[in-house]
Design a protein around this motif. Sequence first.
Motif, PDB file in Angstrom:
ATOM      1  N   LEU A  38       0.816  -1.212   0.000  1.00  0.00           N
ATOM      2  CA  LEU A  38       0.000   0.000   0.000  1.00  0.00           C
ATOM      3  C   LEU A  38       0.853   1.266   0.000  1.00  0.00           C
ATOM      4  O   LEU A  38       0.500   2.261  -0.630  1.00  0.00           O
ATOM      5  CB  LEU A  38      -0.936  -0.015   1.213  1.00  0.00           C
ATOM      6  CG  LEU A  38      -1.964  -1.161   1.236  1.00  0.00           C
ATOM      7  CD1 LEU A  38      -2.797  -1.104   2.510  1.00  0.00           C
ATOM      8  CD2 LEU A  38      -2.868  -1.088   0.015  1.00  0.00           C
ATOM      9  N   VAL A  66       0.812   4.483  -2.634  1.00  0.00           N
ATOM     10  CA  VAL A  66       0.684   5.898  -2.269  1.00  0.00           C
ATOM     11  C   VAL A  66       1.825   6.700  -2.870  1.00  0.00           C
ATOM     12  O   VAL A  66       1.632   7.819  -3.377  1.00  0.00           O
ATOM     13  CB  VAL A  66       0.643   6.045  -0.737  1.00  0.00           C
ATOM     14  CG1 VAL A  66       0.674   7.519  -0.343  1.00  0.00           C
ATOM     15  CG2 VAL A  66      -0.597   5.376  -0.168  1.00  0.00           C
ATOM     16  N   ASP A  76      -4.555   7.608   0.037  1.00  0.00           N
ATOM     17  CA  ASP A  76      -4.332   7.240   1.440  1.00  0.00           C
ATOM     18  C   ASP A  76      -5.001   5.897   1.695  1.00  0.00           C
ATOM     19  O   ASP A  76      -5.771   5.405   0.863  1.00  0.00           O
ATOM     20  CB  ASP A  76      -4.901   8.316   2.359  1.00  0.00           C
ATOM     21  CG  ASP A  76      -4.347   8.210   3.776  1.00  0.00           C
ATOM     22  OD1 ASP A  76      -3.500   7.307   4.006  1.00  0.00           O
ATOM     23  OD2 ASP A  76      -4.760   9.004   4.630  1.00  0.00           O
ATOM     24  N   TYR A  77      -4.709   5.329   2.821  1.00  0.00           N
ATOM     25  CA  TYR A  77      -5.333   4.055   3.174  1.00  0.00           C
ATOM     26  C   TYR A  77      -5.392   3.950   4.687  1.00  0.00           C
ATOM     27  O   TYR A  77      -4.680   4.641   5.422  1.00  0.00           O
ATOM     28  CB  TYR A  77      -4.551   2.877   2.586  1.00  0.00           C
ATOM     29  CG  TYR A  77      -3.196   2.662   3.218  1.00  0.00           C
ATOM     30  CD1 TYR A  77      -3.048   1.778   4.304  1.00  0.00           C
ATOM     31  CD2 TYR A  77      -2.070   3.323   2.745  1.00  0.00           C
ATOM     32  CE1 TYR A  77      -1.807   1.582   4.893  1.00  0.00           C
ATOM     33  CE2 TYR A  77      -0.836   3.133   3.320  1.00  0.00           C
ATOM     34  CZ  TYR A  77      -0.704   2.262   4.393  1.00  0.00           C
ATOM     35  OH  TYR A  77       0.526   2.071   4.984  1.00  0.00           O
ATOM     36  N   THR A  78      -6.235   3.090   5.150  1.00  0.00           N
ATOM     37  CA  THR A  78      -6.346   2.752   6.566  1.00  0.00           C
ATOM     38  C   THR A  78      -6.768   1.292   6.663  1.00  0.00           C
ATOM     39  O   THR A  78      -7.427   0.765   5.751  1.00  0.00           O
ATOM     40  CB  THR A  78      -7.374   3.649   7.274  1.00  0.00           C
ATOM     41  OG1 THR A  78      -7.392   3.327   8.672  1.00  0.00           O
ATOM     42  CG2 THR A  78      -8.765   3.440   6.719  1.00  0.00           C
ATOM     43  N   VAL A  79      -6.381   0.659   7.746  1.00  0.00           N
ATOM     44  CA  VAL A  79      -6.673  -0.763   7.958  1.00  0.00           C
ATOM     45  C   VAL A  79      -7.677  -0.875   9.096  1.00  0.00           C
ATOM     46  O   VAL A  79      -7.470  -0.318  10.185  1.00  0.00           O
ATOM     47  CB  VAL A  79      -5.397  -1.553   8.286  1.00  0.00           C
ATOM     48  CG1 VAL A  79      -5.728  -3.022   8.546  1.00  0.00           C
ATOM     49  CG2 VAL A  79      -4.397  -1.422   7.141  1.00  0.00           C
ATOM     50  N   ILE A  83      -3.010   5.675  -5.238  1.00  0.00           N
ATOM     51  CA  ILE A  83      -4.038   5.884  -4.226  1.00  0.00           C
ATOM     52  C   ILE A  83      -3.582   7.041  -3.350  1.00  0.00           C
ATOM     53  O   ILE A  83      -2.380   7.315  -3.224  1.00  0.00           O
ATOM     54  CB  ILE A  83      -4.290   4.615  -3.377  1.00  0.00           C
ATOM     55  CG1 ILE A  83      -3.017   4.220  -2.619  1.00  0.00           C
ATOM     56  CG2 ILE A  83      -4.800   3.476  -4.241  1.00  0.00           C
ATOM     57  CD1 ILE A  83      -3.224   3.050  -1.663  1.00  0.00           C
ATOM     58  N   LEU A  94     -14.094   6.292   4.009  1.00  0.00           N
ATOM     59  CA  LEU A  94     -14.015   6.282   2.544  1.00  0.00           C
ATOM     60  C   LEU A  94     -14.739   7.490   1.941  1.00  0.00           C
ATOM     61  O   LEU A  94     -14.249   8.120   1.002  1.00  0.00           O
ATOM     62  CB  LEU A  94     -14.615   4.984   1.998  1.00  0.00           C
ATOM     63  CG  LEU A  94     -13.794   3.710   2.200  1.00  0.00           C
ATOM     64  CD1 LEU A  94     -14.584   2.498   1.714  1.00  0.00           C
ATOM     65  CD2 LEU A  94     -12.468   3.804   1.455  1.00  0.00           C
ATOM     66  N   HIS A 122     -12.733  10.690   2.322  1.00  0.00           N
ATOM     67  CA  HIS A 122     -11.540  10.759   1.476  1.00  0.00           C
ATOM     68  C   HIS A 122     -11.863  10.582  -0.008  1.00  0.00           C
ATOM     69  O   HIS A 122     -10.958  10.393  -0.825  1.00  0.00           O
ATOM     70  CB  HIS A 122     -10.531   9.678   1.894  1.00  0.00           C
ATOM     71  CG  HIS A 122      -9.872   9.972   3.200  1.00  0.00           C
ATOM     72  ND1 HIS A 122     -10.517   9.830   4.419  1.00  0.00           N
ATOM     73  CD2 HIS A 122      -8.614  10.414   3.502  1.00  0.00           C
ATOM     74  CE1 HIS A 122      -9.703  10.144   5.407  1.00  0.00           C
ATOM     75  NE2 HIS A 122      -8.533  10.511   4.877  1.00  0.00           N
TER      76      HIS A 122
END
Length: 417
Positions: free
Chosen positions: A4, A8, A15-18, A13, A41, A44
């Motif tokens: 991930l 970025v 951003d991301y979060t788990v 993408i 989601l 963002h």
Amino acid sequence: GLMLRDLVSAKLISDYTVTAIPDSINDLQGTTKVSRAVQWLVSHCPCSLDLCCQTLIQYVEDGVGREFSGRFFRDRRERRQGGLASQEPGAIIELFNSVLHFLASLVSSEQLCDLSWPVTEFAEAGGSRLLPHLHWNAPEHLAWLRQAVLSFQLPHMDLPPPGAPWLPMCSMVVQYASQIPSSRQTQPVLQSQVENLLCRTYRRWKSKSHSLDPGTGPSVADIPWDDVIALCINHKLRDWTPPRLPVTTEALSEDGQICVYFFKNHLKKYDVPLSWEQARMQTQKELHLSQERLGIKSFHPANKFPAPLLHMHRKGTRNVERSPEGVVPSTQDLMCGASAQELLAQCLSRSLLLEKEESKRFEDQLQQWLSADSGVFTGSMSLPLYLPQTLVSLPHTIEPVMKTVTTASPQNERTGE
């Protein structure tokens, strides 16, 4: 793993979060985690794309109408109203081709390749106004769109030198028009339109010229080059066919149309070519010189119009000097900036207006005289206009006296005897 962080860094993408979701979401805790993940989601979500969709033909026609037609027809109108020759065909063609080059750059912009949209499951063959087809922004498809739009361009045309013979110029114009149609079936249509235009030009020149030489004809300045280019453009837009089939079969819709996508705000970034700006400056310069020549001629109007018209016009000029608010212009204002026919029409119109004004003044004066005479006649009469019958007939007291006098005369004669 999913790498991930590399996604970025590559800006694939943002951003991301788990979020750890339990096996069962029947409990309240699992439902809360899913709700928070969806809210993240949504928060963002990137801004909506300012993309517009049109069919290829509609896109080209709208672009030509927006950037080319207004400039072209405005210049043609000004030159014709000023009595100037047609604009040079090279400047018109370069303006038209410049617009097409700009339109081609929009639908093949590299910024479109960076968009990861739509989701594969939502894409549909042929595309639509809501969702494009899956390969709508593939580099190969964008390159094909660029070539398709550029295929609307016209070939270059050089203006013949001054003094060029009429027949060779006609051959050159017909040969140029033969390059426009995309098929042999439609070529006679444009050729007939161009030949008809040249015939009208020759008849117009023949009505003004008395040359007996069959080889002579209109000069380079007499040919309506703007009309020739307009015929070619109209035929090109109606008779266009793509140079080859799209590289992506999904680009064709069920009705055979091809959808193009572009950024709407980029439509405002068109720059007019330098050659057209110079042509416009030349038009304004020629118009200014033409107006100056008309202004010089306006100082000698006596030989242009008959004596009665000039007499009435001078009378109107004196009225203007006495009353600045009058509607009749001066001789210089009337003749400046107009052709001989327009000047004659304006002078006739002003003369008719002056005659109507004088006629109205005469009627008013006559009415005043009649009113005055009527008042004087009424005041000078010693008797009324209507006399009663009692005043017209003699009274009864006078009748016996008159009878006595008439009967007594014979009696006196007999007495004398």
